[in-house]
Write a protein that holds these residues in place. Sequence first.
Motif, PDB file in Angstrom:
ATOM      1  N   PHE A  98      30.123   5.928 -65.232  1.00 59.61           N
ATOM      2  CA  PHE A  98      29.976   5.211 -66.503  1.00 59.61           C
ATOM      3  C   PHE A  98      29.602   3.738 -66.336  1.00 59.61           C
ATOM      4  O   PHE A  98      28.847   3.210 -67.142  1.00 59.61           O
ATOM      5  N   GLU A  99      30.104   3.083 -65.309  1.00 54.88           N
ATOM      6  CA  GLU A  99      29.733   1.678 -65.094  1.00 54.88           C
ATOM      7  C   GLU A  99      28.237   1.549 -64.833  1.00 54.88           C
ATOM      8  O   GLU A  99      27.585   0.644 -65.357  1.00 54.88           O
ATOM      9  N   LYS A 100      27.693   2.462 -64.035  1.00 53.75           N
ATOM     10  CA  LYS A 100      26.255   2.434 -63.752  1.00 53.75           C
ATOM     11  C   LYS A 100      25.454   2.819 -64.999  1.00 53.75           C
ATOM     12  O   LYS A 100      24.382   2.277 -65.241  1.00 53.75           O
ATOM     13  N   LEU A 131      24.243   6.406 -76.393  1.00 55.13           N
ATOM     14  CA  LEU A 131      24.746   6.671 -75.044  1.00 55.13           C
ATOM     15  C   LEU A 131      25.570   5.500 -74.504  1.00 55.13           C
ATOM     16  O   LEU A 131      26.551   5.710 -73.782  1.00 55.13           O
ATOM     17  N   LEU A 132      25.182   4.275 -74.855  1.00 57.04           N
ATOM     18  CA  LEU A 132      25.941   3.103 -74.410  1.00 57.04           C
ATOM     19  C   LEU A 132      27.332   3.114 -75.040  1.00 57.04           C
ATOM     20  O   LEU A 132      28.334   2.887 -74.356  1.00 57.04           O
ATOM     21  N   ALA A 133      27.418   3.400 -76.328  1.00 60.61           N
ATOM     22  CA  ALA A 133      28.727   3.464 -76.997  1.00 60.61           C
ATOM     23  C   ALA A 133      29.596   4.549 -76.363  1.00 60.61           C
ATOM     24  O   ALA A 133      30.785   4.340 -76.111  1.00 60.61           O
ATOM     25  N   THR A 134      28.992   5.699 -76.088  1.00 61.55           N
ATOM     26  CA  THR A 134      29.706   6.800 -75.442  1.00 61.55           C
ATOM     27  C   THR A 134      30.221   6.370 -74.073  1.00 61.55           C
ATOM     28  O   THR A 134      31.370   6.645 -73.713  1.00 61.55           O
ATOM     29  N   SER A 135      29.383   5.674 -73.318  1.00 62.54           N
ATOM     30  CA  SER A 135      29.763   5.225 -71.973  1.00 62.54           C
ATOM     31  C   SER A 135      30.887   4.202 -72.025  1.00 62.54           C
ATOM     32  O   SER A 135      31.822   4.260 -71.223  1.00 62.54           O
ATOM     33  N   TYR A 136      30.797   3.255 -72.966  1.00 63.41           N
ATOM     34  CA  TYR A 136      31.882   2.282 -73.120  1.00 63.41           C
ATOM     35  C   TYR A 136      33.200   2.997 -73.415  1.00 63.41           C
ATOM     36  O   TYR A 136      34.233   2.671 -72.831  1.00 63.41           O
ATOM     37  N   GLY A 137      33.165   3.956 -74.322  1.00 64.95           N
ATOM     38  CA  GLY A 137      34.383   4.687 -74.664  1.00 64.95           C
ATOM     39  C   GLY A 137      34.950   5.436 -73.469  1.00 64.95           C
ATOM     40  O   GLY A 137      36.148   5.394 -73.212  1.00 64.95           O
ATOM     41  N   LEU A 141      34.064  -2.704 -77.070  1.00 59.93           N
ATOM     42  CA  LEU A 141      32.608  -2.664 -76.916  1.00 59.93           C
ATOM     43  C   LEU A 141      32.045  -1.366 -77.490  1.00 59.93           C
ATOM     44  O   LEU A 141      30.955  -1.358 -78.067  1.00 59.93           O
ATOM     45  N   ALA A 142      32.783  -0.278 -77.335  1.00 59.06           N
ATOM     46  CA  ALA A 142      32.346   0.997 -77.916  1.00 59.06           C
ATOM     47  C   ALA A 142      32.246   0.857 -79.431  1.00 59.06           C
ATOM     48  O   ALA A 142      31.250   1.265 -80.035  1.00 59.06           O
ATOM     49  N   ILE A 143      33.261   0.252 -80.049  1.00 62.32           N
ATOM     50  CA  ILE A 143      33.275   0.086 -81.508  1.00 62.32           C
ATOM     51  C   ILE A 143      32.073  -0.734 -81.970  1.00 62.32           C
ATOM     52  O   ILE A 143      31.354  -0.344 -82.893  1.00 62.32           O
ATOM     53  N   SER A 144      31.831  -1.871 -81.323  1.00 59.42           N
ATOM     54  CA  SER A 144      30.713  -2.711 -81.768  1.00 59.42           C
ATOM     55  C   SER A 144      29.371  -2.017 -81.548  1.00 59.42           C
ATOM     56  O   SER A 144      28.456  -2.162 -82.363  1.00 59.42           O
ATOM     57  N   THR A 145      29.261  -1.220 -80.498  1.00 60.41           N
ATOM     58  CA  THR A 145      27.996  -0.517 -80.230  1.00 60.41           C
ATOM     59  C   THR A 145      27.812   0.644 -81.211  1.00 60.41           C
ATOM     60  O   THR A 145      26.693   0.885 -81.685  1.00 60.41           O
ATOM     61  N   TRP A 146      28.894   1.370 -81.535  1.00 59.67           N
ATOM     62  CA  TRP A 146      28.788   2.422 -82.562  1.00 59.67           C
ATOM     63  C   TRP A 146      28.323   1.816 -83.875  1.00 59.67           C
ATOM     64  O   TRP A 146      27.477   2.377 -84.574  1.00 59.67           O
ATOM     65  N   LYS A 147      28.882   0.662 -84.241  1.00 61.07           N
ATOM     66  CA  LYS A 147      28.480   0.006 -85.484  1.00 61.07           C
ATOM     67  C   LYS A 147      27.005  -0.390 -85.446  1.00 61.07           C
ATOM     68  O   LYS A 147      26.295  -0.236 -86.446  1.00 61.07           O
ATOM     69  N   GLN A 148      26.549  -0.902 -84.295  1.00 60.18           N
ATOM     70  CA  GLN A 148      25.124  -1.248 -84.140  1.00 60.18           C
ATOM     71  C   GLN A 148      24.259  -0.017 -84.394  1.00 60.18           C
ATOM     72  O   GLN A 148      23.229  -0.091 -85.055  1.00 60.18           O
ATOM     73  N   PHE A 149      24.679   1.117 -83.827  1.00 57.90           N
ATOM     74  CA  PHE A 149      23.927   2.358 -84.000  1.00 57.90           C
ATOM     75  C   PHE A 149      23.885   2.744 -85.479  1.00 57.90           C
ATOM     76  O   PHE A 149      22.828   3.088 -86.008  1.00 57.90           O
TER      77      PHE A 149
END
Length: 105
Positions: free
Chosen positions: A34-36, A57-63, A70-78
């Motif tokens: 996930f880090e990669k 995929l980024l939100a999924t990876s953060y989670g 970070l997952a929350i903010s990326t899900w919102k961006q999506f």
Amino acid sequence: PANSRPTAQPSAPAGGSADDYVAQGREYIKAEAFEKAIEALSKAIALNPSHPSALLLLATSYGADGQQELAISTWKQFLVLEVSDDYARGIAFVGLGQAYDTTRL
């Protein structure tokens, strides 16, 4: 050992496009690296901040990596993108809910 994870070794995109980095991130996710995946997908977002697959995929990876804020903010961006794919939007709402639940525990 029989239970060890395969090492993720997707080829690095040479001067790659956002789609190339998304493909690379997808391979890292499959390998649970996930880090990669976050690194590759962040590069995709840098090239195309409105790339729906990269954000999903980024939100999924953060989670998966335990980075719920970070997952929350990326899900919102999506979700702001107003993607017409109902399945992808459903995934985003479920992921967002799970991230919120995790931050409250």
